[in-house]
Structure formats: C-alpha cells, structure tokens
Design a protein around this motif. Structure first.
Motif, PDB file in Angstrom:
ATOM      1  N   VAL A   2      62.202 -11.046  89.928  1.00 42.56           N
ATOM      2  CA  VAL A   2      62.943 -10.173  90.831  1.00 42.56           C
ATOM      3  C   VAL A   2      63.067 -10.851  92.193  1.00 42.56           C
ATOM      4  O   VAL A   2      62.136 -11.490  92.670  1.00 42.56           O
ATOM      5  CB  VAL A   2      62.205  -8.822  90.980  1.00 42.56           C
ATOM      6  N   ASN A   3      64.215 -10.717  92.797  1.00 44.03           N
ATOM      7  CA  ASN A   3      64.420 -11.253  94.136  1.00 44.03           C
ATOM      8  C   ASN A   3      63.554 -10.461  95.116  1.00 44.03           C
ATOM      9  O   ASN A   3      63.803  -9.284  95.353  1.00 44.03           O
ATOM     10  CB  ASN A   3      65.902 -11.166  94.514  1.00 44.03           C
ATOM     11  N   PHE A   5      63.265 -10.518  98.269  1.00 44.43           N
ATOM     12  CA  PHE A   5      63.915 -10.020  99.482  1.00 44.43           C
ATOM     13  C   PHE A   5      64.678  -8.725  99.241  1.00 44.43           C
ATOM     14  O   PHE A   5      64.866  -7.949 100.158  1.00 44.43           O
ATOM     15  CB  PHE A   5      64.818 -11.101 100.087  1.00 44.43           C
ATOM     16  N   SER A   6      65.102  -8.489  98.026  1.00 46.65           N
ATOM     17  CA  SER A   6      65.777  -7.217  97.742  1.00 46.65           C
ATOM     18  C   SER A   6      64.775  -6.079  97.568  1.00 46.65           C
ATOM     19  O   SER A   6      65.148  -4.909  97.624  1.00 46.65           O
ATOM     20  CB  SER A   6      66.653  -7.342  96.491  1.00 46.65           C
ATOM     21  N   GLU A   7      63.511  -6.427  97.378  1.00 44.72           N
ATOM     22  CA  GLU A   7      62.467  -5.415  97.182  1.00 44.72           C
ATOM     23  C   GLU A   7      61.745  -5.038  98.478  1.00 44.72           C
ATOM     24  O   GLU A   7      61.006  -4.071  98.504  1.00 44.72           O
ATOM     25  CB  GLU A   7      61.442  -5.922  96.162  1.00 44.72           C
ATOM     26  N   TRP A  10      62.980  -3.133 104.459  1.00 42.90           N
ATOM     27  CA  TRP A  10      63.378  -3.783 105.705  1.00 42.90           C
ATOM     28  C   TRP A  10      63.153  -2.920 106.936  1.00 42.90           C
ATOM     29  O   TRP A  10      62.886  -3.442 108.021  1.00 42.90           O
ATOM     30  CB  TRP A  10      64.820  -4.281 105.612  1.00 42.90           C
ATOM     31  N   TYR A  74      53.996  -8.107  99.292  1.00 41.36           N
ATOM     32  CA  TYR A  74      54.703  -7.642  98.101  1.00 41.36           C
ATOM     33  C   TYR A  74      54.279  -8.465  96.887  1.00 41.36           C
ATOM     34  O   TYR A  74      53.951  -7.918  95.824  1.00 41.36           O
ATOM     35  CB  TYR A  74      56.218  -7.737  98.299  1.00 41.36           C
TER      36      TYR A  74
END
Length: 138
Positions: A2-3, A5-7, A10, A74
């Motif tokens: 899984v990417n 940065f998308s998880e 922010w 993460y």
C-alpha cells in the motif's frame, strides 16, 4: 504494498507540525535566548531581524521530520501513546540529539555541548509532541 503516503492522516501531520515549529520560536527567542546566544558566541551581539531562511528553513525541516515520523509510525504500526512516546524518545535521542551535537562539534560553534543541550532538548520535546499528536489524531 500500500502506498504509505495515501494512508497518512495529513491533518494530523499538520496538527503535529505547527506546535513543533512554534515551539522552536518560543524556545530560542523566549525560553532560552541568552544561553543559545552564549552557545553561539554571540551573547554581545544586538538582535537583528532574521533573514527569511532562518524562519522558512526550520519550518521545512520540522515538516520533513513530522512527515518522516508519521510514515515510520504508520509502517511500525504504532498506535498507542506508550508506543508513540517510546518511538519519540528513540528518534529524539538516537537521531535528533545525536545529530544536533555532531553538527555542533565544529570550529564555528564555540560552545558545542551547550548548543547541543539547548537545540537537542528542543528537538526532543518537539518530537515527543509530534508523536503524541500523530497517535492521538491518526
């Protein structure tokens, strides 16, 4: 995979970055201005208006540290306050303080250990704040 940065949450990164950056302003201008000047050998210099790099540079560095901490937390699945504090102390002492002292040990900083103590302590407190906010708002 899984990417990462998308998880990342922010908004939690932003919420953690702001107090870290603002702590620096308070730390070096209100809480410890005299010892900081002494560490740099500038205790007799009149304060000057800082150039933009002295504001923008630390902001970018605090943001990068905050993002890197969010990514690592993460990836390591840190989701408790105890885990966040343990991570913050490991990173704070093992990387931020050690690197700050290492950078200070050069001929241009007349009191490197004092500088390392003042700046390293700032980063340690800052990373603890960052990690606790990141875990609280994940």
């Amino acid at each position: 995979m899984v990417n990462v940065f998308s998880e990342i949450a922010w908004l939690s990164v932003l919420a953690a970055f702001v107090p870290y950056f603002l702590l620096g302003a308070l730390w070096f201008t209100l809480l410890f201005p005299t010892p900081y000047k002494v560490s740099l050998g500038r205790e007799n210099n009149m304060p000057a208006k800082p150039a933009p790099i002295f504001i923008i540079g630390p902001a970018i560095c605090c943001l990068v540290i905050t993002i890197a901490s969010a990514v690592l937390m993460y990836m390591l699945k840190i989701d408790s306050y105890e885990g966040a504090l343990s991570f913050a102390l490991t990173v704070g002492i093992g990387y931020l303080i050690a690197n700050t002292v290492n950078i200070a040990i050069n001929p241009n900083i007349p009191r490197p250990l004092l500088y390392g103590l003042i700046s390293g302590a700032y980063h340690l407190v800052g990373i603890v704040i960052v990690c606790l906010i990141l875990v609280a708002l994940k």
